[in-house]
Design an enzyme around this catalytic site. Structure first.
Site, short mmCIF file in Angstrom:
data_model
loop_
_atom_site.label_atom_id
_atom_site.label_comp_id
_atom_site.label_asym_id
_atom_site.label_seq_id
_atom_site.Cartn_x
_atom_site.Cartn_y
_atom_site.Cartn_z
CE LYS A 129 -4.12 -2.04 2.04
NZ LYS A 129 -4.94 -2.15 3.25
CG ASP A 216 11.41 5.71 5.29
OD1 ASP A 216 12.27 4.88 5.00
OD2 ASP A 216 10.72 5.65 6.34
CD GLU A 308 15.80 4.59 13.16
OE1 GLU A 308 15.33 5.26 12.22
OE2 GLU A 308 15.28 4.55 14.29
N1 UDP Z 1 7.89 0.02 2.99
C1 UDP Z 1 7.11 -0.31 1.89
N2 UDP Z 1 6.00 -1.09 2.10
C2 UDP Z 1 5.63 -1.54 3.31
C3 UDP Z 1 6.42 -1.18 4.42
C4 UDP Z 1 7.54 -0.39 4.23
O1 UDP Z 1 7.39 0.07 0.77
O2 UDP Z 1 4.60 -2.22 3.43
C5 UDP Z 1 9.12 0.82 2.75
C6 UDP Z 1 8.78 2.28 2.47
O3 UDP Z 1 9.78 2.82 1.61
C7 UDP Z 1 8.86 2.91 3.84
C8 UDP Z 1 10.06 2.16 4.43
O4 UDP Z 1 9.92 0.82 3.92
O5 UDP Z 1 9.05 4.30 3.76
C9 UDP Z 1 10.14 2.12 5.95
O6 UDP Z 1 8.94 1.67 6.54
P1 UDP Z 1 8.00 2.67 7.37
O7 UDP Z 1 7.96 3.97 6.69
O8 UDP Z 1 6.68 1.98 7.61
O9 UDP Z 1 8.77 2.80 8.74
P2 UDP Z 1 8.66 4.07 9.75
O10 UDP Z 1 9.27 5.24 9.07
O11 UDP Z 1 7.18 4.28 10.01
O12 UDP Z 1 9.40 3.58 10.93
C1 GAL Z 2 9.94 6.37 15.53
C2 GAL Z 2 10.05 5.99 14.07
C3 GAL Z 2 10.71 4.65 13.94
C4 GAL Z 2 12.02 4.64 14.70
C5 GAL Z 2 11.80 5.05 16.12
C6 GAL Z 2 13.11 5.06 16.88
O1 GAL Z 2 9.49 7.69 15.64
O2 GAL Z 2 8.76 5.91 13.49
O3 GAL Z 2 10.95 4.35 12.60
O4 GAL Z 2 12.91 5.53 14.06
O5 GAL Z 2 11.21 6.33 16.15
O6 GAL Z 2 12.88 5.23 18.25
MN MN Z 3 8.76 5.97 7.06
#
Ligand code: UDP
Ligand code: GAL
Ligand code: MN
Length: 359
Positions: A129, A216, A308
């Protein structure tokens, strides 16, 4: 400049008490007015426009002190080209710049890099999605991201047919790569390290690519992201952790993981939503993180914040040559803090339960 102290002793007469508070209300002396006039003439001579001075007859001493103070800072900065911030650190203890608004001259830095004919590869993943974020991501990048420079987007997706048709500017290219979908968002996120390592190795190294940024997709650009961000190895300070003590950082603290960082150790907490640098450095970064992720997987351990956590371990022992402030990856456009004068790139609000394939 003379400051007359208010006279003690006998009680002042009611009608002239206002005139008896010269510490805050003294008129400018003749010599002060001469200094001011001299400053203004000097400015005119070198073709500078200075803020209008308060009228000498009506001015008060404190107005003049403020005016002269500001004018000298203004003169200093314009004559010497000095820039800087006093409310945030703009250099790390290992002397890497930390890029904040007010620490660089965009026109000057653009003109330096313009001579170099550089290409910036930019990778983004949109699986499942997450393809819904592509339109805003690409359209806003075309407005704000390395404008005037050659950018080559590499877009990884499981649904090439879902990619929006976004008009790209001159010298802006987009390559779509189809990859298999995965049913855990953590695997999609972590799997990027392996795919990026192979992309650099198998493709980018053969092309004329100078720098790479890995971003991202659930994000949008709102302001300039330009060549000021370039460096050999570039990390972005996580927007939730730029003004908190180290013990708050969400590093991996279990020694069983390859991402382990002992308590009391660490410089900054970096986001994995944006990082970059030269091809060589980012190749080494992605390769190392991929290897460490594989060791963890073999040991049935997943670091607390996935790739990360490994990125943070990597940056601890391979210090970035440049850090970008949270202006370069903010929490959400609707949130503000004093230190962040401009939001350049930000996560967009998303409903994780709705967009992710799993919880
Ligand atoms: N992503 C994707 N599909 C998914 C989950 C993650 O394409 O179903 C990729 C997308 O590029 C996203 C990145 O993985 O920006 C990191 O995941 P997400 O943004 O959910 O992590 P967050 O930033 O919320 O920790
Ligand atoms: C959140 C973020 C995660 C990770 C986390 C680290 O705000 O959505 O991707 O970076 O912080 O604590
Ligand atoms: Mn993200």
């Amino acid at each position: 400049m003379s400051i007359t102290a208010s006279e003690g002793g006998s009680a002042p007469e009611a009608e002239d008490s206002a005139e008896r508070r010269p510490t805050v209300g003294a008129a400018l002396s003749e010599s002060d007015a001469e200094v001011a006039a001299l400053l203004l003439r000097a400015a005119k001579n070198i073709g500078l426009e200075v803020p209008r001075a308060p009228s000498p007859e009506r001015s008060r001493l404190d107005d003049w002190l403020i005016y002269l103070g500001l004018a000298s800072i203004w003169f200093g900065n314009h004559l010497t080209g000095n820039l800087g911030r006093t409310d945030v650190a703009s250099v790390t203890p290992w002397l890497a710049p930390i890029v904040w608004e007010g620490t660089f001259d965009a026109t000057l830095i653009d003109s330096i890099y313009k001579q170099q004919n550089i290409t910036i590869a930019t990778t983004v993943f949109a699986l499942g999605k997450y393809t819904r974020f592509l339109k805003d991501f690409l359209e806003s990048a075309e407005e704000h991201y390395f404008i005037g420079f050659r950018v080559h987007y590499y877009l990884f997706t499981d649904q090439p047919e879902a990619i929006p048709n976004v008009k790209l500017g001159q010298e802006r290219y987009l390559t779509v790569k189809k990859i298999p979908s995965l049913n855990r968002w953590q695997d999609i996120s972590m799997g990027r390290m392996d795919i990026l390592e192979k992309l650099i190795e198998n493709e980018l190294a053969k092309e004329k690519v100078d720098y790479i940024f890995c971003l991202d997709v659930d994000t949008k650009f709102y302001g300039r992201w330009g060549v000021e961000s370039l460096g050999h190895l570039v990390g972005v300070i996580h927007p939730w952790f730029f003004d908190v003590p180290r013990f708050i950082f969400t590093y991996e603290h279990r020694p069983e993981s390859q991402a382990y960082i002992p308590a009391g150790v660490g410089d900054y907490y970096y986001t994995a939503a944006a990082f970059g640098g030269s091809l060589k450095d980012v190749h080494h970064l992605t390769k190392t993180c991929r290897e460490q992720l594989n060791i963890d997987a073999a040991n049935s351990i997943e670091a607390v914040w996935h790739e990360e956590s490994h990125l943070n371990k990597y940056f601890l022992y391979n210090k970035p040559s440049k850090l970008l402030s949270p202006e370069y990856l903010w929490r959400d456009i609707s949130m503000s803090v004093g230190q962040v004068k401009i939001i350049r790139f930000s996560h967009v609000a998303k409903n994780n339960a709705e967009v992710r394939p799993n919880l």
